[in-house]
Design an enzyme around this catalytic site. Structure first.
Site, PDB file in Angstrom:
ATOM      1  N   GLY A  12       5.419  52.443  40.122  1.00 49.24           N
ATOM      2  CA  GLY A  12       5.602  52.444  41.584  1.00 49.24           C
ATOM      3  C   GLY A  12       4.382  51.892  42.299  1.00 49.24           C
ATOM      4  N   SER A  14       3.770  48.957  43.845  1.00 48.59           N
ATOM      5  CA  SER A  14       3.839  47.849  44.799  1.00 48.59           C
ATOM      6  C   SER A  14       3.327  48.222  46.188  1.00 48.59           C
ATOM      7  CB  SER A  14       5.285  47.346  44.919  1.00 48.59           C
ATOM      8  OG  SER A  14       6.076  48.254  45.656  1.00 48.59           O
ATOM      9  N   VAL A  65      12.121  53.373  36.353  1.00 45.71           N
ATOM     10  CA  VAL A  65      11.581  54.396  35.448  1.00 45.71           C
ATOM     11  C   VAL A  65      12.622  55.442  35.032  1.00 45.71           C
ATOM     12  CG1 VAL A  65       9.190  54.147  36.235  1.00 45.71           C
ATOM     13  CG2 VAL A  65      10.680  55.869  37.320  1.00 45.71           C
ATOM     14  N   ASN A  91       3.516  57.567  39.066  1.00 49.16           N
ATOM     15  CA  ASN A  91       3.484  57.651  40.534  1.00 49.16           C
ATOM     16  C   ASN A  91       4.838  57.361  41.177  1.00 49.16           C
ATOM     17  OD1 ASN A  91       2.138  57.214  43.363  1.00 49.16           O
ATOM     18  ND2 ASN A  91       3.202  55.298  42.895  1.00 49.16           N
ATOM     19  N   TYR A 156      13.732  67.515  46.298  1.00 49.12           N
ATOM     20  CA  TYR A 156      12.437  66.854  46.064  1.00 49.12           C
ATOM     21  C   TYR A 156      11.434  67.870  45.525  1.00 49.12           C
ATOM     22  CZ  TYR A 156       8.104  64.316  47.205  1.00 49.12           C
ATOM     23  OH  TYR A 156       6.866  63.694  47.155  1.00 49.12           O
ATOM     24  N   LYS A 160       9.431  67.899  41.878  1.00 46.96           N
ATOM     25  CA  LYS A 160       7.970  67.883  41.766  1.00 46.96           C
ATOM     26  C   LYS A 160       7.458  69.134  41.047  1.00 46.96           C
ATOM     27  CE  LYS A 160       7.069  63.887  43.639  1.00 46.96           C
ATOM     28  NZ  LYS A 160       6.469  62.815  42.830  1.00 46.96           N
TER      29      LYS A 160
HETATM   30  N1  LIG Z   1       3.320  60.074  50.941  1.00 48.05           N
HETATM   31  C1  LIG Z   1       3.171  61.373  50.789  1.00 48.05           C
HETATM   32  O1  LIG Z   1       2.912  62.100  51.756  1.00 48.05           O
HETATM   33  C2  LIG Z   1       3.290  61.994  49.419  1.00 48.05           C
HETATM   34  C3  LIG Z   1       2.938  63.345  49.292  1.00 48.05           C
HETATM   35  C4  LIG Z   1       3.026  63.940  48.036  1.00 48.05           C
HETATM   36  C5  LIG Z   1       3.445  63.221  46.938  1.00 48.05           C
HETATM   37  N2  LIG Z   1       3.788  61.910  47.086  1.00 48.05           N
HETATM   38  C6  LIG Z   1       4.214  61.198  45.876  1.00 48.05           C
HETATM   39  O2  LIG Z   1       3.384  60.068  45.664  1.00 48.05           O
HETATM   40  C7  LIG Z   1       4.116  59.050  44.992  1.00 48.05           C
HETATM   41  C8  LIG Z   1       4.024  57.750  45.782  1.00 48.05           C
HETATM   42  O3  LIG Z   1       4.608  57.969  47.055  1.00 48.05           O
HETATM   43  P1  LIG Z   1       4.385  57.010  48.329  1.00 48.05           P
HETATM   44  O4  LIG Z   1       4.190  57.894  49.487  1.00 48.05           O
HETATM   45  O5  LIG Z   1       3.397  55.952  48.012  1.00 48.05           O
HETATM   46  O6  LIG Z   1       5.886  56.418  48.443  1.00 48.05           O
HETATM   47  P2  LIG Z   1       6.437  54.944  48.642  1.00 48.05           P
HETATM   48  O7  LIG Z   1       7.871  55.108  48.896  1.00 48.05           O
HETATM   49  O8  LIG Z   1       5.611  54.214  49.619  1.00 48.05           O
HETATM   50  O9  LIG Z   1       6.184  54.296  47.198  1.00 48.05           O
HETATM   51  C9  LIG Z   1       6.918  54.690  46.059  1.00 48.05           C
HETATM   52  C10 LIG Z   1       6.960  53.536  45.100  1.00 48.05           C
HETATM   53  O10 LIG Z   1       7.748  53.913  43.947  1.00 48.05           O
HETATM   54  C11 LIG Z   1       8.644  52.850  43.669  1.00 48.05           C
HETATM   55  N3  LIG Z   1       9.830  53.342  42.969  1.00 48.05           N
HETATM   56  C12 LIG Z   1      10.849  54.070  43.499  1.00 48.05           C
HETATM   57  N4  LIG Z   1      11.796  54.285  42.583  1.00 48.05           N
HETATM   58  C13 LIG Z   1      11.368  53.685  41.439  1.00 48.05           C
HETATM   59  C14 LIG Z   1      11.927  53.558  40.143  1.00 48.05           C
HETATM   60  N5  LIG Z   1      13.106  54.105  39.844  1.00 48.05           N
HETATM   61  N6  LIG Z   1      11.224  52.876  39.208  1.00 48.05           N
HETATM   62  C15 LIG Z   1      10.026  52.320  39.511  1.00 48.05           C
HETATM   63  N7  LIG Z   1       9.454  52.414  40.728  1.00 48.05           N
HETATM   64  C16 LIG Z   1      10.120  53.086  41.681  1.00 48.05           C
HETATM   65  C17 LIG Z   1       8.989  52.290  45.038  1.00 48.05           C
HETATM   66  O11 LIG Z   1       9.581  50.995  44.949  1.00 48.05           O
HETATM   67  C18 LIG Z   1       7.641  52.304  45.720  1.00 48.05           C
HETATM   68  O12 LIG Z   1       6.880  51.161  45.437  1.00 48.05           O
HETATM   69  C19 LIG Z   1       5.560  59.571  44.862  1.00 48.05           C
HETATM   70  O13 LIG Z   1       5.730  60.152  43.572  1.00 48.05           O
HETATM   71  C20 LIG Z   1       5.618  60.647  45.918  1.00 48.05           C
HETATM   72  O14 LIG Z   1       6.609  61.611  45.646  1.00 48.05           O
HETATM   73  C21 LIG Z   1       3.727  61.281  48.297  1.00 48.05           C
END
Ligand SMILES: NC(=O)c1ccc[n+]([C@@H]2O[C@H](COP(=O)([O-])OP(=O)(O)OC[C@H]3O[C@@H](n4cnc5c(N)ncnc54)[C@H](O)[C@@H]3O)[C@@H](O)[C@H]2O)c1
Length: 251
Positions: A12, A14, A65, A91, A156, A160
């Protein structure tokens, strides 16, 4: 040989937190296998090019994934092109908001498939590689939502929490092979996903008020702690879960 001699796979990668982790690892001398779904190819290439500009070797690997066949092929390609994988950051994640009463079955399934099963599949595919070299660093991105959570995120939160339980047992299984497994729980981070919580100024203000650092997190805030779990500085740290949330008081 790379600056620190290590190769990391980031899923993830990108955009958002994954992109920041990829660039944080590149700055610390890791060569990279960067994954995202094919639909994100353009953004993934942009992240990869930024890491290449830092002098790193970078491979872009498109895979979902949650698909075992695609994950196996991704790991095989990473090893073929980069020689091995020393560290992995699971991630990739999705959030589809709904309250429990109205949550479509498909929301439950897809969120569990990407967040929980995806982590399992990537780890499973990499374990033979890590065991053979007697070395591995596994860093799984969970969430403070997996500990407490907020309304409309029960599925969700469950996914997690699953990642944390998985990591604690995984650490016990792989420790004898020189492999560590730890979790990071980001707090409220400003990304495309984070905006689900932050679009409403009142909600944003409420989160800020609960945070010791009195601000919302940036994706880059997560990179340093992840790099620690991917490095030799954490060689005797395993099965742990670290909040990276600016000191959110949840109750
Ligand atoms: N943003 C927050 O506040 C926050 C808080 C806690 C945890 N997280 C976790 O951090 C991680 C990143 O989140 P983010 O905020 O950058 O989100 P985001 O949506 O900006 O990025 C998530 C990335 O994962 C990729 N992705 C989604 N499904 C996929 C798959 N099946 N295979 C491969 N790649 C896939 C997406 O294309 C994207 O690039 C996630 O696991 C999220 O649950 C985020």
């Amino acid at each position: 040989m790379t600056a620190n001699g290590k190769i990391a796979l980031v899923t993830g990668a990108s955009r958002g937190i994954g992109r920041a982790i990829a660039l944080g690892l590149a700055q610390r001398g890791f060569d990279l296998a960067l994954n995202d779904i094919a639909a994100q190819a353009e953004a993934l290439k942009a992240t990869a090019d930024e890491a290449r500009a830092l002098g790193r070797r970078v491979e872009e690997l498109h895979a979902d994934v949650s698909d075992k066949g695609q994950v196996q092929a991704m790991v095989e390609t990473a090893v073929e092109r980069l020689g091995t994988v020393h560290a992995v950051v699971n991630n990739a994640g999705i959030l589809r908001a709904s309250d429990v009463e109205h949550c479509p079955e498909d929301y439950w399934d897809s969120v569990m498939d990407v967040n929980a099963k995806g982590t399992f599949l990537v780890v499973q595919a990499l374990l033979p590689v890590m065991k053979a070299q007697g070395y591995g660093r596994i860093c799984n991105i969970s969430s403070i939502g997996g500990k407490h959570g907020a309304p409309e995120q029960a599925h969700y939160s469950a996914s997690k929490a699953a990642v944390m339980g998985f990591t604690r047992v995984l650490a016990q299984e792989v420790g004898p092979f020189g492999i560590t497994a730890n979790c990071i729980c980001p707090g409220i981070i400003l990304t495309d996903m984070g905006r689900v919580n932050l679009d409403d100024p009142d909600v944003r203000g409420a989160w800020q008020a609960k945070t010791a650092m009195a601000r919302i997190g940036d994706p880059g805030d997560v990179a340093g702690p992840v790099a620690f779990f991917c490095s030799d500085d954490s060689a005797f740290v395993t099965g742990q879960t670290l909040n990276v949330d600016g000191g959110i008081v949840l109750s």
